[in-house]
Scaffold this active site. Sequence first.
Site, mmCIF file in Angstrom:
data_model
loop_
_atom_site.group_PDB
_atom_site.id
_atom_site.type_symbol
_atom_site.label_atom_id
_atom_site.label_comp_id
_atom_site.label_asym_id
_atom_site.label_seq_id
_atom_site.Cartn_x
_atom_site.Cartn_y
_atom_site.Cartn_z
ATOM 1 N N SER A 134 8.287 1.670 -5.289
ATOM 2 C CA SER A 134 9.580 2.330 -5.052
ATOM 3 C C SER A 134 9.372 3.182 -4.060
ATOM 4 C CB SER A 134 9.676 2.992 -6.446
ATOM 5 O OG SER A 134 10.796 4.093 -6.438
ATOM 6 N N TYR A 147 7.938 9.422 -12.513
ATOM 7 C CA TYR A 147 8.286 8.057 -12.276
ATOM 8 C C TYR A 147 7.495 7.670 -10.961
ATOM 9 C CZ TYR A 147 10.304 3.416 -10.935
ATOM 10 O OH TYR A 147 10.665 2.192 -10.680
#
Length: 229
Positions: A134, A147
């Site tokens: 990501s 995250y």
Amino acid sequence: MTSATAIVTGAGQGFGLALTASLAARGTTVIACARDADRLHAATAALPGVVPLAGDVTDPAFREELVAAAGRLDLLVHNAGELGPSPLPTLERYPLDALRGVLETTVLAPLALTQLALPLLRASATGTIVTLSSDAAVDAYAGWGGYGAAKAALDHLAAVLAVEEPDLRVYAFDPGDMRTAMHQRAFPGEDISDRPEPGTVVPSLLHLLDERLPSGRYRGADLVAGSRR
């Protein structure tokens, strides 16, 4: 990856499902796993060559079941992940138990599954591992500390594994923003219809697999079928 065998985690929806469908269409046998049994079976029922196995990748017994079901293995895709609390909390208020869950699913489970799968991957002429990354792994966004930290750790595991296993291909693949349930949870109440559907990103990963580019971190936005920008 014709006549190959793959394991795809988090395959019940979103990018994992889109990738599973594309691999199956190529003739790959896909061991597809997800936690929601009903959704997984419904989503993959019409896909030829897909073996759905419902379970949680944080469960050691289930990880062993996944590898045993494959028998042989050419491709391992770590797509399953955990966003954490929604709305996304700042680090000041981040619940530590929730962070442990994010790390367990996003970092520890992929490493444990890789450890089990390595003998099969080494035996394959095209042994490949893909971890889903990501932009939050490399850029700092408020609320994305948990995250992002997990994805950054997963990126580094992939990078080290590539050095330790030079005969394998090990890719950290950043698909970019997509119109998925997880992305919607990150932006509750917001319209995310401008994000691309997961299926439109799959060709970038397939190109990476087909060309067997050197191990490393790749962004879907930098890859197009047939060329690399």
